[in-house]
Design an enzyme around this catalytic site. Structure first.
Site, PDB file in Angstrom:
ATOM      1  CE  LYS A  48       3.131   5.080   3.390  1.00 23.93           C
ATOM      2  NZ  LYS A  48       3.415   3.644   3.634  1.00 23.93           N
TER       3      LYS A  48
ATOM      4  CB  CYS B 130      -2.043   0.264   2.346  1.00 18.19           C
ATOM      5  SG  CYS B 130      -3.541  -0.245   1.493  1.00 18.19           S
ATOM      6  CG  ASP B 131       1.976   2.947   7.002  1.00 17.46           C
ATOM      7  OD1 ASP B 131       2.914   3.187   6.218  1.00 17.46           O
ATOM      8  OD2 ASP B 131       2.133   2.702   8.209  1.00 17.46           O
ATOM      9  CB  SER B 132       1.091  -2.611   7.845  1.00 14.87           C
ATOM     10  OG  SER B 132       0.202  -2.940   6.800  1.00 14.87           O
TER      11      SER B 132
END
EC number: 3.6.1.9
Length: 212
Positions: free
Chosen positions: A52, A74-76
């Protein structure tokens, strides 16, 4: 002053930054998350964050005013029984997810990737927080899924929304569970030579003396 570019459409991440005094420029990456598979949960979160960040950084670095711009991706994902869980595909999956999580604990991993548009340098890391879930009833699960909230968030829960009553405790950074670790972001900024406080808006200087 440093300008933060948030490569995410997440309202929770935007709200977290604003509450901390940061007003980012939002540019959604449009990355297809399904292209990354078969990775351990923490690595999956980090690689998606890097993808991203990279997608948006390509746009930002072409701008003549890129000096002072840093791009954050960000990624969760939620790790439960060693498996990575993102957003549920439908209400049935969200319901099954909660039936598996209730009364247990999982680990929320959020990958962070930061790109300095002027230098091209990148700093990246994953923050992980243990989340303890309440022993919710089937009726509570059905009511929660019916709100639609679990379908829009990684792990099918929030800590800052309707799902907050179903989280009994956490071990680690609260902000990370929301979707963005402020302490980790501060460290990554410092690694690239930026100060956290430079993200805050600077007040205008006081007016000079009136001409006589």
């Amino acid at each position: 002053m440093t300008t933060l570019v948030l490569a995410s459409a997440s309202p929770a991440r935007l709200a977290t930054l604003r509450a901390a005094g940061v007003e980012p420029v939002v540019i959604v990456s449009g990355v297809d998350e399904s292209q990354v598979v078969d990775l351990p949960p923490a690595e999956l979160a980090l690689q998606l964050a890097e993808l991203k960040c990279s997608a948006v950084a390509r746009t930002v670095t072409e701008r003549p005013d890129r000096q002072g711009h840093v791009v954050l991706g960000c990624d969760s994902v939620l790790e439960l029984d060693g498996q990575a869980h993102g957003k549920p595909a439908d209400p049935d999956e969200a319901r099954a997810r909660w039936q598996a999580m209730r009364g247990r604990s999982g680990v929320l991993h959020t990958g962070h990737a930061l790109h300095d548009a002027a230098s091209g340098r990148v700093a990246a890391a994953t923050a992980s927080t243990v989340v303890h879930f309440a022993g919710v009833t089937d009726d509570e699960i059905d009511a929660y899924v019916a709100t639609g909230e679990p379908l829009h968030v990684a792990g099918a829960f929030t800590i800052d929304g309707l799902g907050g009553a179903f989280v009994t405790a956490i071990e680690g950074d609260h902000h990370n569970v929301v979707g963005l670790s402020l302490p980790l972001l501060r460290e990554l900024l410092a690694e690239l030579g930026h100060s956290w406080t430079d993200l805050w808006p600077h007040p205008a200087p006081p007016p000079g003396p009136s001409p006589s």
